[in-house]
Design a protein around this motif. Structure first.
Motif, PDB file in Angstrom:
ATOM      1  N   LEU A  93      14.947  10.550  22.791  1.00 49.41           N
ATOM      2  CA  LEU A  93      15.646   9.645  21.892  1.00 49.41           C
ATOM      3  C   LEU A  93      16.877  10.378  21.369  1.00 49.41           C
ATOM      4  O   LEU A  93      16.797  11.559  21.023  1.00 49.41           O
ATOM      5  CB  LEU A  93      14.756   9.204  20.725  1.00 49.41           C
ATOM      6  N   LYS A 109      20.200   6.136  22.404  1.00 49.27           N
ATOM      7  CA  LYS A 109      18.939   5.411  22.517  1.00 49.27           C
ATOM      8  C   LYS A 109      18.011   5.896  21.420  1.00 49.27           C
ATOM      9  O   LYS A 109      17.344   6.925  21.547  1.00 49.27           O
ATOM     10  CB  LYS A 109      18.299   5.636  23.897  1.00 49.27           C
ATOM     11  N   LYS A 110      17.953   5.143  20.321  1.00 50.19           N
ATOM     12  CA  LYS A 110      17.187   5.555  19.145  1.00 50.19           C
ATOM     13  C   LYS A 110      15.759   5.028  19.147  1.00 50.19           C
ATOM     14  O   LYS A 110      14.952   5.433  18.314  1.00 50.19           O
ATOM     15  CB  LYS A 110      17.902   5.095  17.869  1.00 50.19           C
ATOM     16  N   THR A 111      15.462   4.099  20.061  1.00 52.87           N
ATOM     17  CA  THR A 111      14.113   3.521  20.105  1.00 52.87           C
ATOM     18  C   THR A 111      13.596   3.493  21.535  1.00 52.87           C
ATOM     19  O   THR A 111      14.367   3.519  22.497  1.00 52.87           O
ATOM     20  CB  THR A 111      14.106   2.085  19.545  1.00 52.87           C
ATOM     21  N   ASN A 112      12.280   3.417  21.648  1.00 54.57           N
ATOM     22  CA  ASN A 112      11.651   3.245  22.951  1.00 54.57           C
ATOM     23  C   ASN A 112      10.344   2.505  22.760  1.00 54.57           C
ATOM     24  O   ASN A 112       9.651   2.689  21.754  1.00 54.57           O
ATOM     25  CB  ASN A 112      11.394   4.600  23.620  1.00 54.57           C
ATOM     26  N   GLN A 113      10.035   1.636  23.712  1.00 54.58           N
ATOM     27  CA  GLN A 113       8.792   0.873  23.648  1.00 54.58           C
ATOM     28  C   GLN A 113       7.989   1.095  24.917  1.00 54.58           C
ATOM     29  O   GLN A 113       8.528   1.029  26.020  1.00 54.58           O
ATOM     30  CB  GLN A 113       9.072  -0.622  23.469  1.00 54.58           C
ATOM     31  N   ASN A 172       5.727   1.452  19.774  1.00 53.00           N
ATOM     32  CA  ASN A 172       7.152   1.528  19.465  1.00 53.00           C
ATOM     33  C   ASN A 172       7.474   2.854  18.793  1.00 53.00           C
ATOM     34  O   ASN A 172       6.813   3.233  17.808  1.00 53.00           O
ATOM     35  CB  ASN A 172       7.564   0.376  18.542  1.00 53.00           C
ATOM     36  N   PHE A 173       8.493   3.545  19.333  1.00 50.61           N
ATOM     37  CA  PHE A 173       8.951   4.815  18.787  1.00 50.61           C
ATOM     38  C   PHE A 173      10.347   4.612  18.195  1.00 50.61           C
ATOM     39  O   PHE A 173      11.217   4.009  18.831  1.00 50.61           O
ATOM     40  CB  PHE A 173       9.027   5.887  19.871  1.00 50.61           C
ATOM     41  N   GLN A 174      10.573   5.130  16.994  1.00 47.94           N
ATOM     42  CA  GLN A 174      11.865   5.003  16.318  1.00 47.94           C
ATOM     43  C   GLN A 174      12.331   6.379  15.837  1.00 47.94           C
ATOM     44  O   GLN A 174      11.628   7.068  15.096  1.00 47.94           O
ATOM     45  CB  GLN A 174      11.742   4.062  15.119  1.00 47.94           C
ATOM     46  N   GLN A 175      13.527   6.795  16.290  1.00 46.27           N
ATOM     47  CA  GLN A 175      14.122   8.044  15.807  1.00 46.27           C
ATOM     48  C   GLN A 175      14.706   7.811  14.426  1.00 46.27           C
ATOM     49  O   GLN A 175      15.496   6.889  14.205  1.00 46.27           O
ATOM     50  CB  GLN A 175      15.220   8.509  16.761  1.00 46.27           C
ATOM     51  N   ASN A 176      14.351   8.647  13.473  1.00 44.06           N
ATOM     52  CA  ASN A 176      14.907   8.572  12.122  1.00 44.06           C
ATOM     53  C   ASN A 176      16.058   9.561  11.968  1.00 44.06           C
ATOM     54  O   ASN A 176      16.139  10.554  12.697  1.00 44.06           O
ATOM     55  CB  ASN A 176      13.825   8.846  11.077  1.00 44.06           C
ATOM     56  N   SER A 224       9.072   7.645  13.705  1.00 47.48           N
ATOM     57  CA  SER A 224       8.193   6.571  13.251  1.00 47.48           C
ATOM     58  C   SER A 224       7.549   5.909  14.466  1.00 47.48           C
ATOM     59  O   SER A 224       8.239   5.555  15.426  1.00 47.48           O
ATOM     60  CB  SER A 224       8.973   5.526  12.454  1.00 47.48           C
TER      61      SER A 224
END
Length: 475
Positions: free
Chosen positions: A35, A39-43, A61-65, A71
């Protein structure tokens, strides 16, 4: 900042109503991805089935903070019925988790059948969140290569522990791809025909500089592209090949909707007409973008509609078959127009397929005349690739043929038609010559089977297009 995410997901599924060896099943999935700012997210989505009645669907769901933490939200659904067509939802559960910088964490939860029965699945996710400084291209390239996997990259052919300095950043070459990196872009791969095109024009020493994206599928789902930091792109399509488009022409193309707009995909690289002037053009499937005086200028054109091309071909066919005195031509029509053709340098023109049908006067009044259908695919070509300067001869040649005959005495008809086609079309027939230095840019077959000639959008191009149009009108 980059997050290198390593994960391992395990679903232990139990079908409570099934007895024997099919009562339990374990489904495992693992992998690595990055990430970053692009690309800040991945599912991720996984499915598991057990027995004849239980299906688990797991979405992660993965979220880069911004602070480097990660998260994660996991959502699991339990369906009654292992078939993917079954939408009998009998249970659901979810879990939200925060994973710190450079932290390893194990996350577990259970989804149950809350409607009936004791079916359930225990879900475990092991996650590693490693934060990489994007200015550290050595570790960024290593992480990228690990994410892509050796099956994609092949073995490194340059030192992965000491990336090579190139214009705009760093590079490590592999058997099947190259990975470039800069503090501004992060690591991006380039492979296949796009990589071949990029290297053929000088790689990072070209005005493209280095990739700003990985190879990406176009929105229409058919093509591929890489964008580059030097305000340029290379687009690939199975019926065009890889083509370079950049600068003002790329900007003009983008405003029309990229490949889904009126121009379609590029069919040539950007071509400079006069080295002493900022005068360029790019050929596209459905048109030409001509750039001069720091702006896009509409080219001048000469054309024949699909209907007129059909009429022209009917005239040519009848001339070629004139020795068949008792041959009746009932119809000549355009049946299909192909897509453009793959080529590394300049895509091939569309091909037009004509169908001619009719009958032959047998001379026997009480027997129906034998009939025929002839299919002729014609390739329209220029002997040289137009570039605004070179003289060109425009031709049409037989690319494929097929003849079908039926009725009493059709064998004789078939033999005569074969002779007429093979002898009549054994050589290309010339459509005309375009003199040099007339600003001739492109000879194109349009989607409807019409043909169009493009000239520079200046006074000379206007005059040349007018002369060409008069010649076409006489055909």
């Amino acid at each position: 900042m980059q997050n290198k995410i390593s994960y391992s997901s395990v679903m232990n599924i139990v079908d409570h109503e099934t007895f024997g060896s099919n009562e339990r099943r374990t489904v495992r999935n693992s992998g690595i991805f990055l990430l970053d700012s692009s690309k800040k997210t991945n599912q991720l989505f996984f499915m598991g089935k057990c027995g004849g009645e239980v299906r688990i669907e797991l979405t992660i769901n993965f979220q880069q903070n911004t602070n480097g933490t990660l998260s994660i939200k996991e959502s699991a659904k339990l369906y009654e019925g292992a078939s993917t067509n079954s939408r009998d939802l009998d249970g659901k559960a979810s879990k939200n988790t925060l994973v710190g910088i450079n932290e390893n964490k194990t996350i577990s939860f259970r989804v149950r059948n809350t409607d009936e029965g004791g079916d359930y699945a225990d879900i475990t996710l092991q996650v590693s969140n490693v934060v990489i400084d994007e200015t550290d291209c050595k570790n960024s390239i290593k992480a990228k290569a690990q994410t892509l996997g050796s099956g994609f990259t092949g073995s490194a052919t340059s030192n992965i522990n000491s990336p090579t300095s190139v214009r705009g950043g760093k590079r490590v070459t592999f058997q099947k791809c190259d990975i470039y990196c800069s503090p501004q872009t992060g690591p991006h791969e380039i492979h296949g025909a796009i990589r071949q095109k990029y290297n053929s024009v000088g790689g990072p020493n070209n005005d493209l500089v280095i990739p700003a994206t990985d190879e990406t599928t176009t929105p229409d789902g058919r093509g591929k592209f890489n964008h580059f930091t030097g305000n340029g792109s290379i687009y690939w399509h199975p019926t065009t090949g890889p083509k370079l488009v950049r600068g003002g022409i790329r900007h003009t193309w983008a405003k029309t909707g990229w490949e889904r707009g009126t121009f379609g995909y590029p069919t040539s690289d950007e071509i400079r007409i006069d080295p002493s002037k900022a005068e360029w053009f790019s050929d596209f499937q459905n048109g030409v973008i001509y750039w001069a005086k720091n702006k896009s200028i509409k080219p001048h054109t000469a054309s024949l509609s699909g209907a007129k091309v059909r009429k022209m071909f009917e005239k040519i066919f009848k001339e070629k078959a004139k020795d068949q005195k008792d041959l009746n031509v009932e119809s000549v029509r355009i049946s299909t127009v192909s897509d453009t053709g793959y080529d590394f340098t300049r895509s091939k023109n569309r091909k037009v397929t004509f169908k001619i049908s009719g009958n032959y006067e047998s001379g026997i009044f009480f027997i129906p005349n034998p009939s025929y259908t002839i299919t002729l695919r014609i390739a329209f070509e220029s002997d040289k690739n137009p570039d605004g300067k070179v003289a060109c001869t425009l031709k049409a040649r037989l690319d494929h043929w097929h003849i079908h005959t039926s009725g009493v005495g059709h064998d004789k008809l078939l033999k005569g038609l074969k002779k007429a086609v093979l002898e009549g079309f054994n050589k290309p027939f010339e459509l005309g010559d375009v003199p040099k230095n007339t600003g001739f840019l492109s000879f194109k077959v349009m989607k409807n089977g019409g043909i169009k000639l493009y000239f520079k959008g200046d006074v000379l191009g206007s005059f040349a297009a007018l002369v060409a149009q008069k010649k076409l009108d006489k055909m």
